[in-house]
Structure formats: C-alpha cells, structure tokens
Design a protein around this motif. Structure first.
Motif, PDB file in Angstrom:
ATOM      1  N   MET A  84       0.777  -1.302   0.089  1.00 15.80           N
ATOM      2  CA  MET A  84       0.176  -0.083   0.123  1.00 15.80           C
ATOM      3  C   MET A  84       0.966   1.229  -0.030  1.00 15.80           C
ATOM      4  O   MET A  84       0.652   2.435  -0.663  1.00 15.80           O
ATOM      5  CB  MET A  84      -1.012   0.081   1.162  1.00 15.80           C
ATOM      6  CG  MET A  84      -2.056  -0.929   1.179  1.00 15.80           C
ATOM      7  SD  MET A  84      -3.237  -0.876   0.013  1.00 15.80           S
ATOM      8  CE  MET A  84      -2.689  -2.199  -1.297  1.00 15.80           C
ATOM      9  N   TYR A  85       1.935   1.218   0.876  1.00 18.78           N
ATOM     10  CA  TYR A  85       2.666   2.417   0.950  1.00 18.78           C
ATOM     11  C   TYR A  85       3.534   2.776  -0.544  1.00 18.78           C
ATOM     12  O   TYR A  85       3.439   3.752  -0.892  1.00 18.78           O
ATOM     13  CB  TYR A  85       4.139   2.245   1.926  1.00 18.78           C
ATOM     14  CG  TYR A  85       4.925   3.137   2.090  1.00 18.78           C
ATOM     15  CD1 TYR A  85       4.658   4.475   2.086  1.00 18.78           C
ATOM     16  CD2 TYR A  85       6.231   2.719   2.120  1.00 18.78           C
ATOM     17  CE1 TYR A  85       5.541   5.595   2.243  1.00 18.78           C
ATOM     18  CE2 TYR A  85       7.309   3.879   2.315  1.00 18.78           C
ATOM     19  CZ  TYR A  85       6.828   5.295   2.461  1.00 18.78           C
ATOM     20  OH  TYR A  85       7.872   6.110   2.558  1.00 18.78           O
ATOM     21  N   ARG A  86       3.924   1.794  -1.155  1.00 22.32           N
ATOM     22  CA  ARG A  86       4.603   1.679  -2.390  1.00 22.32           C
ATOM     23  C   ARG A  86       3.646   2.314  -3.666  1.00 22.32           C
ATOM     24  O   ARG A  86       3.844   3.310  -4.471  1.00 22.32           O
ATOM     25  CB  ARG A  86       5.181   0.386  -2.894  1.00 22.32           C
ATOM     26  CG  ARG A  86       6.487  -0.097  -1.972  1.00 22.32           C
ATOM     27  CD  ARG A  86       6.874  -1.321  -2.666  1.00 22.32           C
ATOM     28  NE  ARG A  86       7.278  -1.352  -3.964  1.00 22.32           N
ATOM     29  CZ  ARG A  86       8.811  -0.817  -4.359  1.00 22.32           C
ATOM     30  NH1 ARG A  86       9.598  -0.639  -3.279  1.00 22.32           N
ATOM     31  NH2 ARG A  86       9.166  -0.946  -5.555  1.00 22.32           N
ATOM     32  N   VAL A  87       2.338   1.576  -3.556  1.00 22.08           N
ATOM     33  CA  VAL A  87       1.582   2.013  -4.428  1.00 22.08           C
ATOM     34  C   VAL A  87       1.007   3.534  -4.238  1.00 22.08           C
ATOM     35  O   VAL A  87       0.838   4.212  -5.246  1.00 22.08           O
ATOM     36  CB  VAL A  87       0.225   1.165  -4.344  1.00 22.08           C
ATOM     37  CG1 VAL A  87      -1.089   1.599  -5.044  1.00 22.08           C
ATOM     38  CG2 VAL A  87       0.586  -0.208  -5.023  1.00 22.08           C
ATOM     39  N   GLY A  88       0.817   3.790  -2.911  1.00 20.51           N
ATOM     40  CA  GLY A  88       0.459   5.113  -2.338  1.00 20.51           C
ATOM     41  C   GLY A  88       1.406   6.194  -3.036  1.00 20.51           C
ATOM     42  O   GLY A  88       1.144   7.473  -3.330  1.00 20.51           O
ATOM     43  N   GLN A  89       2.776   5.829  -2.917  1.00 17.87           N
ATOM     44  CA  GLN A  89       4.019   6.803  -3.378  1.00 17.87           C
ATOM     45  C   GLN A  89       3.644   7.050  -4.881  1.00 17.87           C
ATOM     46  O   GLN A  89       3.668   8.233  -5.406  1.00 17.87           O
ATOM     47  CB  GLN A  89       5.002   6.308  -3.109  1.00 17.87           C
ATOM     48  CG  GLN A  89       5.358   6.286  -1.539  1.00 17.87           C
ATOM     49  CD  GLN A  89       6.894   5.491  -1.582  1.00 17.87           C
ATOM     50  OE1 GLN A  89       7.993   6.010  -1.648  1.00 17.87           O
ATOM     51  NE2 GLN A  89       6.617   4.287  -0.957  1.00 17.87           N
ATOM     52  N   ALA A  90       3.460   6.149  -5.574  1.00 19.57           N
ATOM     53  CA  ALA A  90       3.219   6.093  -7.195  1.00 19.57           C
ATOM     54  C   ALA A  90       2.098   6.953  -7.352  1.00 19.57           C
ATOM     55  O   ALA A  90       2.036   7.905  -8.477  1.00 19.57           O
ATOM     56  CB  ALA A  90       2.987   4.559  -7.900  1.00 19.57           C
ATOM     57  N   HIS A  91       0.734   6.689  -6.766  1.00 16.59           N
ATOM     58  CA  HIS A  91      -0.274   7.570  -6.962  1.00 16.59           C
ATOM     59  C   HIS A  91      -0.057   9.002  -6.720  1.00 16.59           C
ATOM     60  O   HIS A  91      -0.647   9.963  -7.410  1.00 16.59           O
ATOM     61  CB  HIS A  91      -1.206   7.109  -6.226  1.00 16.59           C
ATOM     62  CG  HIS A  91      -1.982   5.731  -6.765  1.00 16.59           C
ATOM     63  ND1 HIS A  91      -3.013   5.248  -6.115  1.00 16.59           N
ATOM     64  CD2 HIS A  91      -1.567   5.188  -7.715  1.00 16.59           C
ATOM     65  CE1 HIS A  91      -3.273   4.027  -6.926  1.00 16.59           C
ATOM     66  NE2 HIS A  91      -2.724   3.678  -7.739  1.00 16.59           N
ATOM     67  N   ARG A  92       0.821   9.393  -5.858  1.00 14.99           N
ATOM     68  CA  ARG A  92       1.064  10.491  -5.407  1.00 14.99           C
ATOM     69  C   ARG A  92       2.150  11.280  -6.190  1.00 14.99           C
ATOM     70  O   ARG A  92       2.693  12.470  -6.173  1.00 14.99           O
ATOM     71  CB  ARG A  92       1.478  10.727  -3.849  1.00 14.99           C
ATOM     72  CG  ARG A  92       0.380  10.657  -2.991  1.00 14.99           C
ATOM     73  CD  ARG A  92       0.610  10.105  -1.452  1.00 14.99           C
ATOM     74  NE  ARG A  92      -0.638  10.140  -0.834  1.00 14.99           N
ATOM     75  CZ  ARG A  92      -1.296   8.954  -0.532  1.00 14.99           C
ATOM     76  NH1 ARG A  92      -1.103   7.971  -1.337  1.00 14.99           N
ATOM     77  NH2 ARG A  92      -2.297   9.062   0.192  1.00 14.99           N
ATOM     78  N   GLY A  93       2.486  10.601  -7.409  1.00 13.78           N
ATOM     79  CA  GLY A  93       3.582  11.082  -8.387  1.00 13.78           C
ATOM     80  C   GLY A  93       5.058  11.007  -7.856  1.00 13.78           C
ATOM     81  O   GLY A  93       5.929  11.822  -8.249  1.00 13.78           O
ATOM     82  N   ILE A  94       5.400  10.282  -6.822  1.00 11.78           N
ATOM     83  CA  ILE A  94       6.520  10.060  -6.414  1.00 11.78           C
ATOM     84  C   ILE A  94       7.418   9.072  -7.124  1.00 11.78           C
ATOM     85  O   ILE A  94       6.890   7.987  -7.569  1.00 11.78           O
ATOM     86  CB  ILE A  94       6.750   9.337  -4.875  1.00 11.78           C
ATOM     87  CG1 ILE A  94       6.255  10.518  -4.026  1.00 11.78           C
ATOM     88  CG2 ILE A  94       8.183   9.310  -4.430  1.00 11.78           C
ATOM     89  CD1 ILE A  94       5.773  10.105  -2.419  1.00 11.78           C
ATOM     90  N   LYS A  95       8.680   9.748  -7.850  1.00 13.68           N
ATOM     91  CA  LYS A  95       9.307   8.998  -9.031  1.00 13.68           C
ATOM     92  C   LYS A  95      10.102   7.888  -8.315  1.00 13.68           C
ATOM     93  O   LYS A  95      10.473   6.762  -8.588  1.00 13.68           O
ATOM     94  CB  LYS A  95      10.131   9.761  -9.812  1.00 13.68           C
ATOM     95  CG  LYS A  95       9.312  10.812 -10.469  1.00 13.68           C
ATOM     96  CD  LYS A  95       8.289  10.168 -11.505  1.00 13.68           C
ATOM     97  CE  LYS A  95       7.541  11.177 -12.159  1.00 13.68           C
ATOM     98  NZ  LYS A  95       6.519  10.426 -13.192  1.00 13.68           N
ATOM     99  N   ASN A  96      11.036   8.162  -7.219  1.00 15.95           N
ATOM    100  CA  ASN A  96      11.956   7.463  -6.514  1.00 15.95           C
ATOM    101  C   ASN A  96      11.160   6.466  -5.214  1.00 15.95           C
ATOM    102  O   ASN A  96      11.223   7.233  -4.240  1.00 15.95           O
ATOM    103  CB  ASN A  96      13.125   8.191  -6.048  1.00 15.95           C
ATOM    104  CG  ASN A  96      14.029   7.318  -5.323  1.00 15.95           C
ATOM    105  OD1 ASN A  96      14.177   6.291  -5.348  1.00 15.95           O
ATOM    106  ND2 ASN A  96      14.856   7.862  -4.446  1.00 15.95           N
ATOM    107  N   ILE A  97      10.329   5.569  -5.628  1.00 16.53           N
ATOM    108  CA  ILE A  97       9.703   4.657  -4.620  1.00 16.53           C
ATOM    109  C   ILE A  97      10.518   3.967  -3.593  1.00 16.53           C
ATOM    110  O   ILE A  97      11.408   3.359  -4.373  1.00 16.53           O
ATOM    111  CB  ILE A  97       8.719   3.766  -5.434  1.00 16.53           C
ATOM    112  CG1 ILE A  97       7.677   4.676  -6.244  1.00 16.53           C
ATOM    113  CG2 ILE A  97       7.871   2.918  -4.266  1.00 16.53           C
ATOM    114  CD1 ILE A  97       6.656   4.022  -6.971  1.00 16.53           C
TER     115      ILE A  97
END
Length: 484
Positions: A84-97
């Motif tokens: 969930m944390y990794r997916v959430g980063q991607a959805h928030r536009g974070i490139k360096n997950i």
C-alpha cells in the motif's frame, strides 16, 4: 471528561463480541436483550493480531524507522502495508519509490531463554545511526511480552543517547486482545504519550483531523478532502502519508473525524478528554446513505448543518441518475460481504443503493456501534447470515459454498477460488468512498459480474485445503459459548 484511562484492549469495554455465528435478526434481538455472550472457538484458522495493525497504521510516516522486537515471522503480514505504501507513493507522483525502514530483531530460542533486550538495544542504535530518523517506533510482540523484555526502559535510556529522535515504544503484544483493532489503539496511545504529551497548543480555525488507515486509496483521500473543503475546512490527513509535524498539529484542530469506523474511534475520545477536540464518529462513507451520514456528522461538529444540506442536494442531483443506471445492471444480485467492522457494514448499506440482496455478512467484532448498522440492515433485507470472525476462512468458504451468492464483496482470495465473482472492498489502489467512490465501486461490481471468467478458471485449477465433508457441516460448529 472521563477519569478512567482506556487500556487499549477493546474487550475491556462491555458488549464487544468477537466470536459468533447467527442471523441478522437474531444478533439484533439478542444484543437488545443483553443475551450475547463472548465465545471462543475450539478450532481456529488464522488470526489478525494487534502488532500488524499497529505497524500498518504508522508505516507510511515520513522520517521514521520501525523496529519490531519479535521473531522474523511476526512481520510477514506487513507486506500488505508495504505494498500500500509503495502504490500510494506512485499515485502521489513520487518517482523514487521506497520501502519503509522496517527492522526486526529476530528473537530466537536463545533470546527466549536469556532475554532479548540487548538485541533490541543494538537494533535501535543501528537503525538510528543509519537513518537518522525523527521517529523510532519500537513494537513489542507476543514473544518479547512473554519473556518480559522492557521496551519502555530501553526506549527511555536510548532517548537520552539520541535526543534528536523521538523513541516511541508501542505495546501491541498479540495475546493482549482477540480484537485486532486494539492494535490501532496501542499505536495512538503511544503517540499521545510520547509525541503529543498532553501539551496544549493554539487552535487553528477550520482545521480538521482526518484519521485514515492504510487501506484508503489516494483517490479516496482526495474525495474526502474535497468534501471537507466544501465546508470550508482545512484537512490534517493523518497518520497515513503523514509526518511528525502533522502529528504534532493534532491538538490544534477544531474537530476530528475518521474515515474508518474502528480506526481512531477510541483515540478521538482521548483527544476530546485531553485537548477538548470535539469529534464525529458515525459510519464509513461508502454508499449514498453512509456518505450523507458521515458528511452530516462532521458538519454538525463544525456548525455547518445548513451548508452541508445544500452540498448534499447538489451531489445527489449529480450522482443519482448514474446510480439509477447502475441499479439496472445490479438489481436482484445476491451478495456475501466480508471486511473490517466499519467497512463490511458500510458495504452492506451500499448494496441497497443498487437494489442488491444481502445473504451473508462476515465481520471481526460486534458492539453497540454495529447494532445501529444491524438495525438498519434488517430493515431493508429479509434475512442473512452473520459470522463474527477475525479471519477464520474455513467458516467463510463453508458459508459461501452453501449460500452460493452471485457476487462476493470483500477480501476475495478464498471466494475467488470457489468461482464466485469478487470485488475487493479493502482496495487501497482504487476509489470506494464518498460520492465519486460509490460510482466507481458500483461499476466495478457490475463489470465483475459480466466478466467472471478469471474466477471460474481459477476455481477449476485451485484446490482449497478442506475436505468435501466440511461443506456439509454447520459452519459454526467450532464456536463454543463462554461467559461475559
């Protein structure tokens, strides 16, 4: 104002039931009479524990490390929160997950015999030296609790050595409670004790604490924030994707509310007692009725009752024609629902929006909050089976196989292997809440019903670990009644 400090163990409060097999009508009537008794199972399969919920609640906090003083296997279930944390980063536009900084002390046989305190001390020191975090959460476990390792003393000692890192010990030993939501309470009790420390700060006009668990998607976060901003509120979204600074801002809020019914309910009571922050605790905003009720609840606390009615009227005007179209696709569908206490009852109310029929409901606990929802459900559904169970998939597959619903809404792994069309309700990757989430979830259910090919093929090739004779048994045969 309450003078009794909450213990963090949900069974410490009366009328919370964790093991029961019955029907909707019977559980409502027996609860009213005071006849429900706590029970146990002579056989149990799987159990979600407090430690996992405590860890998942905080794992996306910025500038934090998480030290689990446990055997290695205790952190296995954290993979869901990590995902969930990794997916959430991607959805928030974070490139360096990135992954959360999770460290386990790996208590072994030697640690049990001679103690594991030195192991924990070294693990915390290495974590802080390596990552220089603002927060270090130290989690107890069944093993460390049984051998008596003093995580509080170690945290206090290391706090002097590392003044720039706040040490937060969390007592979430799995044996303390059979109600897994107690793990959320353990995390919030420690946040209040070690971070907030009952310090009063200046109030910020319009600020609302919005508590959210890991299973809330970014789309749902934006929907909830949109709805609150229409009321003129500024949102402090916590603790998911939060920070130490946002946690410290909690006492400045004018009001609090939670997306999940059992996530921060006890903590919001504490915030009222310690910081005089009023709160709204109603339902999970899934479906028209529940979204309206959730919205009106927080609006009342903010003194925005008139404004919220105008907003709700506009939202209904926008979505009701779309809901009517979905109802044409879903009306008459028989559904079995499984989820957390808040989400399962919310999803059960949702299906009435689409004219669906509830045949079975599985949920971890039952209490006075659940009774309110049950009275509502019994008013719109003829009869349905109720399974109060923390996990216990053997009961679920027995019921689903016997009831043969057209669709399953919830955590889908087991029902999918029976060939039932399934829709995930604990979906942290897609919208399910608020007025927009309602439309997405309804379309998702309808699409799954029209295209059940994957589940049917899965059933042909996946074998569940139960004998054929089990499906002829009473699903609740292993529930043994106990005393209150």
């Amino acid at each position: 104002m309450s003078g009794v400090q909450y213990s963090g163990v949900r069974e410490s409060k009366a009328d919370r039931i964790n093991d029961l097999g019955t029907t909707g009508k019977e559980v409502e009537e027996n609860f009213k009479k005071g006849c429900l008794k706590r029970a146990d199972r002579s056989f149990a399969q799987g159990l979600q524990c407090q430690q996992i919920n405590s860890m998942a609640a905080l794992m996306s906090l910025e500038d934090s490390v998480f030290i689990s003083h446990s055997p290695q296997g205790c952190v296995g279930c954290s993979i869901m929160a990590v995902d969930m944390y990794r997916v959430g980063q991607a959805h928030r536009g974070i490139k360096n997950i990135k992954n959360p900084r999770l460290i386990v002390t790996n208590i072994d046989q030697k640690s049990v015999v001679f103690g594991g305190e030195e192991k924990l001390r070294e693990a915390v020191k290495k974590a802080v030296d390596r990552y220089h975090p603002k927060l270090a959460f130290i989690y107890a476990s069944c093993a460390s609790g049984i051998i008596g390792d003093d995580i509080d003393a170690i945290a206090s000692d290391l706090q002097n050595q590392y003044p720039d890192t706040i040490m937060v010990p969390i007592h979430c030993e799995g044996f303390k409670s059979k109600i897994c939501a107690s793990g959320f309470d353990a995390a919030f009790i420690s946040i209040n004790k070690y971070i907030l420390k009952q310090q009063k700060i200046e109030k910020k006009k319009g600020l609302v604490n919005l508590f959210a668990p890991t299973t809330v998607s970014y789309a749902d976060q934006k929907e909830m924030e949109r709805m609150l901003r229409l009321l003129g509120a500024e949102v402090n979204y916590i603790p998911f994707y939060s920070s130490l600074e946002k946690i410290k801002t909690i006492p400045a809020a004018e009001a609090s509310t939670s997306i999940c019914k059992v996530f921060a309910d006890e903590f919001m009571k504490t915030l009222w007692e310690d910081y005089e922050i009023p709160y709204s605790h109603t339902v999970m905003p899934i479906g028209i009725r529940n979204t309206d009720k959730w919205y009106r609840g927080i609006a009342k606390v903010l003194g925005k009752e008139k404004e919220v009615e105008d907003i709700i009227a506009k939202e209904h005007e926008r979505i009701e024609p779309l809901v009517a179209k979905l109802r044409e696709r879903l009306e008459g569908t028989r559904v079995f629902i499984c989820g957390g206490t808040g989400r399962s009852f919310a999803a059960a109310a949702l299906i009435d929006d689409f004219g669906m029929e509830l045949v079975g409901l599985e949920t971890p606990t039952y209490d006075d909050d659940a009774q309110v929802d049950m009275e509502y459900l019994n008013g719109i559904h003829k009869d349905f089976v109720v399974d109060i169970a923390n996990m216990q998939p053997f009961e679920q597959v027995n019921l689903v196989n016997r009831l043969k619903p057209d669709a399953f809404i919830g955590v889908p792994e087991w029902a999918a292997k029976l060939g039932i069309p399934t829709t995930h309700v604990l979906d942290g990757k897609r919208p399910t809440m608020g007025y927009d989430g309602l439309l997405f979830l309804g379309n998702k259910i309808a699409d799954q019903l029209q295209n059940p090919g994957f589940n049917k093929k899965l059933a042909k090739h996946a074998k569940l670990p139960y004998k054929a004779s089990w499906y002829q048994e009473n699903a609740f045969k292993y529930i043994t009644e106990g005393g209150n």
